[in-house]
Write an enzyme that holds these catalytic residues in place. Structure first.
Site, PDB file in Angstrom:
ATOM      1  N   GLU A  75       1.231  -1.190  -0.335  1.00  0.00           N
ATOM      2  CA  GLU A  75       0.200   0.081  -0.163  1.00  0.00           C
ATOM      3  C   GLU A  75       1.020   0.789   0.436  1.00  0.00           C
ATOM      4  O   GLU A  75       1.885   1.261   0.814  1.00  0.00           O
ATOM      5  CB  GLU A  75      -1.045   0.217   0.848  1.00  0.00           C
ATOM      6  CG  GLU A  75      -1.930  -1.069   0.953  1.00  0.00           C
ATOM      7  CD  GLU A  75      -3.089  -1.316   2.510  1.00  0.00           C
ATOM      8  OE1 GLU A  75      -4.343  -1.663   2.404  1.00  0.00           O
ATOM      9  OE2 GLU A  75      -2.924  -0.632   3.385  1.00  0.00           O
ATOM     10  N   CYS A  88       3.668   8.566   0.699  1.00  0.00           N
ATOM     11  CA  CYS A  88       4.086   7.577   1.795  1.00  0.00           C
ATOM     12  C   CYS A  88       3.980   6.410   0.920  1.00  0.00           C
ATOM     13  O   CYS A  88       3.121   6.002   0.388  1.00  0.00           O
ATOM     14  CB  CYS A  88       2.948   7.401   2.446  1.00  0.00           C
ATOM     15  SG  CYS A  88       3.357   6.515   4.087  1.00  0.00           S
ATOM     16  N   CYS A  95       6.477  -6.249   7.429  1.00  0.00           N
ATOM     17  CA  CYS A  95       7.441  -5.397   8.210  1.00  0.00           C
ATOM     18  C   CYS A  95       8.217  -6.297   9.951  1.00  0.00           C
ATOM     19  O   CYS A  95       7.091  -7.159  10.491  1.00  0.00           O
ATOM     20  CB  CYS A  95       7.042  -4.058   8.360  1.00  0.00           C
ATOM     21  SG  CYS A  95       8.624  -3.518  10.322  1.00  0.00           S
ATOM     22  N   CYS A  99       6.216  -3.560  15.887  1.00  0.00           N
ATOM     23  CA  CYS A  99       5.719  -2.295  17.152  1.00  0.00           C
ATOM     24  C   CYS A  99       4.110  -2.738  17.542  1.00  0.00           C
ATOM     25  O   CYS A  99       3.718  -2.700  16.111  1.00  0.00           O
ATOM     26  CB  CYS A  99       5.911  -1.284  17.022  1.00  0.00           C
ATOM     27  SG  CYS A  99       7.599  -0.808  15.555  1.00  0.00           S
ATOM     28  N   CYS A 102       0.935  -0.778  15.831  1.00  0.00           N
ATOM     29  CA  CYS A 102       1.408  -0.945  14.349  1.00  0.00           C
ATOM     30  C   CYS A 102       0.610  -1.887  13.294  1.00  0.00           C
ATOM     31  O   CYS A 102       1.417  -3.038  13.420  1.00  0.00           O
ATOM     32  CB  CYS A 102       2.963  -0.972  13.770  1.00  0.00           C
ATOM     33  SG  CYS A 102       2.903  -0.304  12.053  1.00  0.00           S
ATOM     34  N   GLY A 144       6.738  -1.139   6.399  1.00  0.00           N
ATOM     35  CA  GLY A 144       8.509  -2.234   6.680  1.00  0.00           C
ATOM     36  C   GLY A 144       9.101  -0.962   7.346  1.00  0.00           C
ATOM     37  O   GLY A 144       8.987   0.298   7.578  1.00  0.00           O
ATOM     38  N   SER A 176      12.423   7.369   7.222  1.00  0.00           N
ATOM     39  CA  SER A 176      11.803   7.294   8.840  1.00  0.00           C
ATOM     40  C   SER A 176      12.683   5.937   9.433  1.00  0.00           C
ATOM     41  O   SER A 176      12.604   4.844   7.706  1.00  0.00           O
ATOM     42  CB  SER A 176      10.829   6.818   9.234  1.00  0.00           C
ATOM     43  OG  SER A 176       9.824   6.570  10.146  1.00  0.00           O
ATOM     44  N   SER A 198      11.494   7.319  14.481  1.00  0.00           N
ATOM     45  CA  SER A 198      10.283   7.234  15.400  1.00  0.00           C
ATOM     46  C   SER A 198      10.928   5.536  16.567  1.00  0.00           C
ATOM     47  O   SER A 198      11.329   5.480  17.150  1.00  0.00           O
ATOM     48  CB  SER A 198       9.183   5.160  14.902  1.00  0.00           C
ATOM     49  OG  SER A 198       9.062   5.866  13.501  1.00  0.00           O
ATOM     50  N   CYS A 318      -0.843   6.915   9.986  1.00  0.00           N
ATOM     51  CA  CYS A 318       0.091   7.095  10.407  1.00  0.00           C
ATOM     52  C   CYS A 318      -0.573   5.086  11.369  1.00  0.00           C
ATOM     53  O   CYS A 318      -1.129   5.108  11.865  1.00  0.00           O
ATOM     54  CB  CYS A 318       0.512   7.405  11.260  1.00  0.00           C
ATOM     55  SG  CYS A 318       2.260   6.340  11.561  1.00  0.00           S
TER      56      CYS A 318
END
Length: 345
Positions: A75, A88, A95, A99, A102, A144, A176, A198, A318
């Site tokens: 995406e 973005c 990933c 986290c 997320c 990712g 990031s 982050s 996000c």
């Protein structure tokens, strides 16, 4: 081009057609000789991704589901604002960092994206823009961890910045990371783009839970590495992303600790009220708590932005990207046009 036994300047011509003009039909590249156009068409293709669908949020945010040649689904998100349009991009399918807040982390890692697949997100998503709009900024904040795919990310950055390709200014591109220490200095030395980190917590015992990578690279080591980076200044600060979660990390005491941690480090803080999704055990803070946190940081001299959530109603905000499947995506407006990517109009 050199590998094909051709002059190197042909690469610049080809990049101009593909990237600057958005023309993907070799037959339309009129400053290339016909034999060369025919040879290129016979041996190469110009699309690494296809648009599976595009969903539009109430605020105008666009989320594209993009299909790779092996069937992998990723995406990318377009965020239109009055004076800019930010893309973005994703760097991995899934990933590995897991986290806790997320949705992408809940997927695990399937594979890295190639340079072509990273760059092609720009080409494909500009097809979804309405007339008169163009992509002005790019953030590597999608699916990712970019620094775990650094070789391909650096090559993609070179293409995004190159004057014969997309010609983006470095200050308009941001990468990031959750804090992959061994590769931060390499990114900064190899590319002049913005660095975002982050952070999300001020204490190791909390960040160990929210960002498990912290167990390998704790906060003190991360900040020490950042302070050692050359060239940091008010004009080139480190951007810190801090996701606010209700009752977890949104107290005034946490804000005061964050200000103390960043003292003397050229930085800007982006506060992000957590965007809920089915995989997260956490919830957004109250508006009052977010404003209190902002006020504590501002009073202590930090440059702070409280980011407004964009695209949450289509899970494009996000922390929400998870490529959960096509049924929630509508067909792209008009679909990709064969041979031509919709460039700036």
């Amino acid at each position: 081009m050199q590998q094909e036994g051709l002059p190197g300047y042909r690469a610049g011509q080809l990049a101009g057609w593909l990237y600057a003009r958005g023309v993907e039909d070799f037959g339309a590249m009129t400053d290339l000789g016909r034999p060369l156009r025919s040879a290129l068409a016979a041996r190469f293709h110009t699309r690494a991704l296809e648009i599976e669908g595009v969903a539009q949020a109430a605020d105008g945010t666009l989320k594209g589901a993009l299909r790779a040649a092996d069937g992998a689904l990723i995406e990318a998100v377009l965020i239109p604002e009055r004076r800019r349009t930010t893309l973005c991009v994703s760097t991995q399918v899934g990933c590995p960092l897991a986290c806790a807040f997320c949705a992408t982390g809940a997927m695990g890692l399937l594979r890295n994206l190639s340079t072509a697949e990273i760059v092609d997100q720009f080409c494909r998503m500009r097809e979804a823009l309405p007339p008169g709009r163009r992509i002005t900024h790019v953030v590597f904040m999608g699916m990712g961890e970019p620094l775990l795919n650094l070789r391909n990310v650096l090559e993609a950055l070179r293409t995004l910045l190159h004057p014969r390709a997309f010609a983006l200014a470095p200050r308009r591109v941001t990468v990031s990371t959750a804090g992959v220490l061994p590769r931060i200095a390499e990114l900064v030395s190899q590319s002049p783009v913005n660095l975002a980190v982050s952070l999300h917590a001020t204490r190791d015992e909390l960040r160990d839970v929210l960002v498990p990578l912290n167990r390998r690279y704790p906060i003190a080591a991360l900040l020490e590495a950042l302070r050692a980076l050359p060239g940091l200044s008010r004009r080139r600060p480190v951007f810190f992303e801090y996701t606010l979660m209700d009752g977890v990390n949104d107290s005034p005491a946490e804000a005061r600790r964050l200000a103390a941690l960043l003292r003397g480090l050229p930085s800007k803080v982006n506060l992000i009220p957590m965007n809920p999704h089915p995989d997260a055990p956490y919830r957004p803070p109250s508006p009052e708590a977010a404003e209190r946190f902002l006020g504590e940081l501002t009073r202590r001299g930090l440059t702070v932005t409280l980011r407004r959530s964009r695209g949450a109603d289509i899970e494009a905000a996000c922390g929400q990207l998870a490529a959960r499947g096509e049924p929630r995506l509508s067909a792209a407006r008009g679909g990709p046009r064969p041979g031509v990517a919709g460039g700036p109009r």
